[in-house]
Design a protein around this motif. Structure first.
Motif, short mmCIF file in Angstrom:
data_model
loop_
_atom_site.label_atom_id
_atom_site.label_comp_id
_atom_site.label_asym_id
_atom_site.label_seq_id
_atom_site.Cartn_x
_atom_site.Cartn_y
_atom_site.Cartn_z
N VAL A 138 -6.42 -29.09 77.37
CA VAL A 138 -6.13 -30.36 78.03
C VAL A 138 -4.67 -30.33 78.45
CG1 VAL A 138 -6.05 -32.86 77.78
CG2 VAL A 138 -7.83 -31.55 76.60
N ASN A 167 -3.67 -40.73 68.92
CA ASN A 167 -3.29 -39.76 69.95
C ASN A 167 -2.50 -38.66 69.26
OD1 ASN A 167 -2.10 -38.25 72.01
ND2 ASN A 167 -1.72 -40.03 73.31
N GLN A 174 -10.43 -30.45 70.45
CA GLN A 174 -10.72 -30.14 71.86
C GLN A 174 -11.87 -29.15 71.98
OE1 GLN A 174 -7.14 -29.01 73.93
NE2 GLN A 174 -6.09 -30.93 73.47
N ASP A 203 -15.09 -30.98 71.50
CA ASP A 203 -15.43 -31.73 72.70
C ASP A 203 -16.10 -30.83 73.73
OD1 ASP A 203 -14.51 -34.18 71.83
OD2 ASP A 203 -12.54 -34.01 72.77
N GLU A 216 -15.63 -34.35 77.84
CA GLU A 216 -14.35 -33.95 78.40
C GLU A 216 -13.32 -33.95 77.27
OE1 GLU A 216 -12.11 -32.40 81.37
OE2 GLU A 216 -14.26 -32.87 81.40
N ASP A 260 -10.04 -34.19 74.92
CA ASP A 260 -8.87 -35.05 74.94
C ASP A 260 -8.06 -34.85 73.67
OD1 ASP A 260 -10.08 -36.53 72.83
OD2 ASP A 260 -11.11 -37.85 74.24
N ASN A 261 -7.08 -35.70 73.46
CA ASN A 261 -6.18 -35.58 72.31
C ASN A 261 -6.40 -36.67 71.27
OD1 ASN A 261 -4.49 -33.30 73.22
ND2 ASN A 261 -3.85 -34.71 74.84
N TYR A 262 -7.50 -37.40 71.37
CA TYR A 262 -7.71 -38.57 70.51
C TYR A 262 -8.67 -38.23 69.36
CZ TYR A 262 -5.62 -40.95 74.47
OH TYR A 262 -4.77 -41.33 75.48
#
Length: 637
Positions: A375, A520, A583, A586, A592, A594-596
């Motif tokens: 990402v 995050n 990631q 995911d 998609e 992400d960093n969450y």
């Protein structure tokens, strides 16, 4: 015996278990061998199919899979496979060529005779499966082996050399006779002014002048239609990049990724002792990043590069599955990103013509630090030679920058929302303007320039005249360390993003409109940690870009106690690997990336470790505030 059979016998004799067999046995094997050629991507063995022969890799590379399709092993020159299915005459482990490969087929009946007659042969082929199974099962810590294995372990022979005045025809003959894909070029007439290029061979002291590879013959000799008597000095690569014998295989892999080279001379101190190539590293590098880079430079359009995006994500997931550490994954992904950028620039120059003035295309941020993940957006800039005249030259560089930026976006590197791209005229300037930028940002820090500092002070050359970027690194290293106001301002800016810990070490959650109770991990974890490490590194006058290497520089100056540096290393690795695994999950589950992260989905142990890591970050930020006390900022001009 025919020349072809002698060549087969001699090749077999170099690799176990054949190297322990008597010569007459090797002669018998050579007479019964059949030779087969498989193009890259071709299936060699299909699960459950009939198998009658032991397979030996003469050249190329082969991947072996379990029946469920997961990777079991990667084989290169001298390796054997297929033995586990021979007794039932059914393939147990499918195999595919991942390079154009030449194989020897040794009949099953002969294989059985060899096992019965030679215990060492039988022990090798039977124990080989156990050792590979052990390697597959013991994945914990497996990736660190790349760091432990020394390059010297890959050296199987002395370097083959020819003199500087040798013709290309003679050089090609020597390569063929010695079955090598590269030659070290020596200058027997040179005095030894540069002791680092000394080569001791055949009791003579010679000077290494360069290297030539089979690729050089294709691109520089055959493609250019050069005469056979052309001196090899005209087509060699002078002063090649080298590795030390005690460097790790991982470092060699990164060097190949970073420089897009396939052959590395290896030095023992100052003396070349051999050359390693791509296939030597493949068996230790199971993530295919080198293959992906190789594919990148074979593509002829943006569309072809864009088609590699699934391979890029698959490479990332495979490295995570193999439990590679964060430094290895970040370095490999950054190497892939650099290669995509380099190839786009090559394609741009093919389309728009050669550049009117010298330039350097710079990577910024995570790619420059070798910490890029799946990402990411694109942060880049152009440093142009001081002869740049915008009225005459800028149209060319605008086209080039737009081509690269659009190409990167097509390949999954989204446009920078803040416009930090070479397509922005502000970040497409001659060196004198860049030096002015850097001087102003350091001498007159304000909120805007500090934001630029956090982005542009992680920089590295990707393509073009690297000296232009290096001069900015020199300026930064020299000036920042002598600017207390700038360091204090940069430190204060690094405190804007705090770790997500509340009272009693509870997590402070966020929402993004779709998810609740998330963190995050980049914005509240790895990014503020990277920021504070950068401040300390600039205070030390370090030119290092990678965060772990910056910690090395900090440790060398004893700015921080060793215990604190160790805690920062652990925290950086832990937070990075949690982010990486999130990631990868995911990607595997079709989301998609992400960093969450959602802490409630973590185990109690992982949540505890997260809190410990965030606490280390919090303590490090408190020290940052103490070490560089805040001072009044200048107003933006």
């Amino acid at each position: 015996m025919q020349i072809e059979l002698i060549e087969i016998r001699d090749h077999l004799s170099r690799f176990p278990p054949f190297d322990a067999l008597p010569e007459e046995t090797l002669d018998e094997i050579a007479q019964q061998v059949e030779v087969a050629y498989f193009k890259a991507g071709t299936d060699i063995l299909i699960y459950g199919a009939d198998i009658q022969d032991l397979h030996y890799v003469r050249s190329g590379a082969v991947e072996i899979y379990r029946r469920n399709g997961t990777l079991y092993n990667r084989l290169t020159e001298g390796d054997v496979f297929g033995q586990f299915g021979l007794r039932q005459h059914r393939v147990r482990y499918p195999a595919k060529a991942i390079e154009d490969s030449l194989l020897y087929f040794i009949p099953g009946a002969l294989f059985e005779q060899l096992c019965d007659a030679h215990d060492s042969f039988a022990d090798f082929v039977e124990a080989g499966g156990q050792s590979r199974l052990k390697s597959a099962v013991e994945t914990q810590g497996k990736a660190s082996e790349l760091m432990k294995i020394k390059v010297r372990k890959l050296i199987s022979r002395q370097p083959v050399t020819v003199a500087l005045g040798c013709s290309v025809q003679e050089a090609a003959r020597v390569m063929t006779e010695n079955s090598v894909s590269s030659l070290i070029i020596v200058d027997p007439q040179a005095n030894i002014a540069d002791p680092e290029r000394v080569l001791v061979a055949e009791q003579q002291t010679q000077v290494m002048a360069g290297i030539i590879t089979d690729r050089d013959f294709r691109t520089r000799v055959v493609a250019e239609g050069l005469a056979p008597d052309t001196p090899v000095s005209q087509v060699m690569s002078p002063n090649p990049i080298t590795m030390q014998a005690d460097d790790s295989v991982f470092e060699a892999m990164l060097c190949m990724l970073r420089q897009n080279i396939h052959h590395l001379p290896v030095l023992q101190r100052r003396r070349p002792i051999g050359v390693i190539n791509l296939s030597d590293i493949i068996k230790y590098e199971s993530q295919s990043s080198l293959y992906l880079v190789n594919n990148i430079f074979n593509k002829q359009s943006v569309a072809e590069l864009q088609a590699l995006l699934p391979d890029l994500r698959a490479t990332f997931v495979r490295m995570v599955s193999d439990e590679a550490n964060a430094h290895m994954i970040g370095s490999a992904m950054s190497g892939i990103g650099r290669s995509l950028t380099q190839r786009l620039l090559e394609l741009a120059e093919q389309q728009f013509g050669p550049p009117p003035v010298p330039y350097c295309f710079m990577a910024l941020g995570s790619m420059a630090r070798d910490e890029q993940l799946i990402v990411t957006d694109q942060d880049n800039a152009l440093v142009l030679d001081n002869s740049f005249d915008p009225r005459v030259h800028d149209e060319y560089f605008l086209q080039l920058a737009n081509f690269v930026s659009d190409g990167l976006a097509a390949c999954g590197y989204s446009y920078c929302k803040g416009g930090i791209m070479a397509s922005n005229p502000k970040w497409r300037q001659p060196l004198r303007v860049w030096r002015g930028y850097f001087n102003q940002w350091i001498e007159q820090p304000n909120p805007e320039t500090l934001l630029n500092s956090c982005i542009f002070f992680d920089l590295d050359s990707v393509y073009g005249e690297a000296e232009l970027a290096e001069s900015l690194k020199d300026l930064l290293a020299e000036k920042a360390s002598r600017s207390p106001l700038f360091l204090a301002s940069l430190a204060n800016n690094a405190l804007n993003r705090t770790p997500p810990l509340g009272f009693f070490r509870t997590f402070v959650m966020e929402t993004d409109g779709e998810q609740k109770n998330i963190i995050n991990l980049k914005g509240r974890g790895t990014a503020p940690l990277t920021d504070l490490i950068r401040v300390h590194a600039l205070a030390c006058g370090s030119k290092a870009q990678n965060s772990q290497e910056r910690l090395d520089a900090i440790a060398a100056t004893k700015l921080l106690p060793q215990e604190a540096i160790t805690r920062l290393r652990y925290t950086l690795e832990f937070l990075s690997i949690v982010r990486i695994r999130h990631q990868a999950m995911d990607v595997q589950e079709g989301r998609e990336p992400d960093n969450y992260i959602e802490p409630e989905k973590f185990s109690a142990t992982d949540r505890h470790n997260l809190k410990e890591a965030f606490q280390v970050l919090s303590n490090a930020q408190k020290f940052l505030r103490f070490r560089y006390p805040a001072q009044p900022l200048a107003r933006p001009l």
